[in-house]
Design an enzyme around this catalytic site. Sequence first.
Site, mmCIF file in Angstrom:
data_model
loop_
_atom_site.group_PDB
_atom_site.id
_atom_site.type_symbol
_atom_site.label_atom_id
_atom_site.label_comp_id
_atom_site.label_asym_id
_atom_site.label_seq_id
_atom_site.Cartn_x
_atom_site.Cartn_y
_atom_site.Cartn_z
ATOM 1 N N HIS A 468 0.837 -1.202 0.000
ATOM 2 C CA HIS A 468 0.000 0.000 0.000
ATOM 3 C C HIS A 468 0.877 1.259 0.000
ATOM 4 C CE1 HIS A 468 -3.613 2.408 1.176
ATOM 5 N NE2 HIS A 468 -2.664 3.196 1.660
ATOM 6 N N GLU A 469 1.782 1.325 0.969
ATOM 7 C CA GLU A 469 2.627 2.521 1.061
ATOM 8 C C GLU A 469 3.538 2.628 -0.158
ATOM 9 O OE1 GLU A 469 1.692 4.676 2.987
ATOM 10 O OE2 GLU A 469 0.462 3.394 4.269
ATOM 11 N N HIS A 472 1.742 4.385 -2.865
ATOM 12 C CA HIS A 472 1.834 5.848 -2.692
ATOM 13 C C HIS A 472 3.221 6.324 -3.124
ATOM 14 C CE1 HIS A 472 -1.885 6.697 -0.593
ATOM 15 N NE2 HIS A 472 -1.605 5.945 0.447
ATOM 16 N N HIS A 475 3.479 6.699 -6.717
ATOM 17 C CA HIS A 475 2.727 7.874 -7.157
ATOM 18 C C HIS A 475 3.603 9.129 -7.060
ATOM 19 C CE1 HIS A 475 -1.479 10.027 -6.772
ATOM 20 N NE2 HIS A 475 -1.002 10.100 -7.988
#
Length: 684
Positions: A468-469, A472, A475
Site C-alpha cells: 500500500h505505502e 503511494h 505515485h
Amino acid sequence: MSDDQNNPLLQPWDEPFGLPPFARVRAEHFAPAFEQAMAAHRTEIDRIVNARGAPTFENTIAALDRSGRLLTRTEQLFFNLTASETSPELQAIERDVAPKLAAHENTILLDEKLFARIDDLHAKRATLSLNAEQLRLLERVHLDSVLAGARLSAEAKARLSEIVERLAQLQTSFSQNVLADEAAWCLWLNSEDDLKGLPDAVRAAAREAGAERGRPGTSAITLSRSLVVPFLTHSERRDLREQAFKAWTRRGENDGAHDNRPIAREILALRSEQARLNGYANFADYALVDRMAGKPAAVAELLEKVWEPAKAKATEECGALRAMAAARGEPEDVAPWDWRYYAELVRKSRYDIDDAMVKPYFSLDRMVEAAFDCAHRLFGIEFVRRADIGAYHPDVRVYEVRRGEYPIGVFLHDNFARPTKRGGAWMSNYRSQSRIDGDVLPIVVNNNNFAKGSPTLLSLDDVRTLFHEFGHGLHGLLSQVTYERLSGTRVLRDFVELPSQLFEHWAFEPEVLKKHARHIETAAPIPDALIERLQRARRFNQGFETVEYTACALLDMALHAQAGDDGVDITQFEQDELARLGMPREMVLRHRLPHFAHLFSSSSYAAGYYVYMWAEVLDADGYDAFVEAGNPFDPAVAARLLKYVYSSGNTIEPRAAYRAFRGRDASVEPLLIKRGLLEQPQPA
Ligand SMILES: [Zn+2]
C-alpha cells in the site's frame, strides 16, 4: 563566521541527489531556519504582488509555484523527522512552529493584493491560451484561496487566521499525546505462561521490544499495531489480551496531561466555526468541496451500500467464533479482545492456514524485492540500493530509482517500529517532483511500523501495508508534471488512495507469490496448495474488517456534520452514534475517537476517512482491467495506468483520469464482490 554559515539548513544541500544533510542537522538549527525561510518566502510573495503591469500566468501563478522552496524543503525535513525520529527537542519546536507556519501560509492565501491578481486571471482564464496543466494549476490555486476565505470580510479573515493557528496547535498536541500514551505503556511477559500461544515470530518481536525498552532478555508487548495485533490474535491468556486491548483502545482517553478529549472538543468547535464563516452549514460540507465526492450525500450513499451487508456478515462471523469458543469449552461471550483470537482459530480450522505457517514465506526482504519487481514489470523502473548513502536512522535504506540509466528519484525505506516514530504507516516526500525550472527529482519515504525480528517476518496484513505505502511511493516517484502544486500525491483526497490500494492487488497475485514468497529457511517457493487456501481465505473476516472501518467513516462524517459552537463530547458521541448504527457489541472502532489521528492530527482527513472506501471502488474496478486482459502485468493496461494515474499528479480532473485509464466510469460492484458482500455473478 555568522550563525547562518554554521546552519546546514540555510546552506546549499550538496549531499548526493540533494538529500538533506541528515548527519549535520541538529534540533537547534530549525527555529532560525524556519524564521529565515518564512521571511524569504514573504519577500518572494511581495515581489509577485508588486510586479509592474497586469498579472500574467507567468508573473503570478508560475511565480507562486516557484516561491517558498527554502521553506518547503525545511518543512518537509522537519515534519518527516518529527514523524519518524522525533525527540523532546523536536517536539518542543513543533509545538512552537506549527501555529507560526499555519499563520504564515494563511496570510499568503488571504493576501488581498495577491488574491486580486489570481482572481483576475481566473476570471479570464479561457482567454489566456493556457495549456491543460496551466489551466488546472490556475483553478487549484484560485480554489485554495477561496476555500481559505480570500473573498470574506477583513473581520472574518482575522478570525479565520486565529482559528487556523489554534487548530495547528491543538492538532500537534493531539498527535503528541497519542505518541506519549503509546510510549508510556507496555505489558511485560515474565513467564512461559504469559507467552502461551504466541508463535515464534511474535515471541522474537516481543523480545526485541523488551530489549528496546531497556530489559534485554525480557519480552514485552507494546501498543505498536504490528505487535499488539499479533498478541491479540494468538495469546491464550484472556486476561492479558484484555489488558493489552484496553490500553490500546484507550490511547488518548486517559486522565491527565495527555488527555485528548478536551482537545478534540475544541478542534471540532473551531472547524465548525471555520466552515460557517466560509458560508457552509458544517465542516463536512466545507471539506467536501474539493473532493471527488463533492457532497456528504454522495459519501453516505456509498457507505450505506456497504454498512448493512457488512454488519450482517460480521454477525454471521461472530456466530462462528462463539461456536469455536463453545467447542473448546470456553466462555461464549466473545468480547472485543477475543475476536481476533477466535477468528484465527476459525481461520485455521476452515482453511488450514495460520500465521505461523504463512509467515515464514513472507520475510520483509523478499517482500520488498517483490514490490520492486512488480514496479519494474509494470512501469519499467529499478530500485538500486545505495548503502553508501546514510539517512536519519541506521535502519533506513536508501535506494536510487532508475529508468534505464537515468535516475528518476530517491526512495527511503523506513520499516521498523521504534518509540521515536509515530504509529501506523505512511508515505511522504522530502522533495516533490517538478520541472518548472529544470528536472527536480522526487525524494520519497515510506514508513512502516513492523516489529523488527531476525529475520523480520510479515503477516499478510503487513504485506498489504508494505505494498500500500509502496503504491503511494510510486505515485510520488513516477510523477511527471511541470508544477509542484500538481505533483505526485497532491491530488484530491479521495483519489489519493487509488494508486496505493490498487498496488495491494499485486502482492497476492499467485504469479508474484510463487516467485517471491519463499521459505525463510529452505528458500522453497510457497506451495500452490497454500496459495489456493490463501486465496480462498481472503474473504474471511471481511465482515469484521468492513464494519470496523465503515463505522469509523460513518462516525467521522456524522461528527463533522455537527454545527455546534461548543464542539462535541467525543466519548458520549461515539457511544450514542455506535448505538444508533447498531454496532455489534463484540467489536470496537478500528480507531476510537480519542486517538483517531486521521481526524485530529491534521484537518486533511477530517470528514475524509471515507476516502479509503471511495478509492476502493476505483481500485477494485480498476484492477479488473488487468483481470480482463488476462495478465496482471499487461503492458497496454499498465501503460495507460502509468500515463493517467501514476504519473499525472493533479494535472487531470480525477474522474476524467480514471475514465481515460479504464475506458469508462467505475462501478461499485467489484468492491462488494471483493469484500464478499455481494455474490459473484455467475455467467448464464
Ligand atoms: Zn494510503
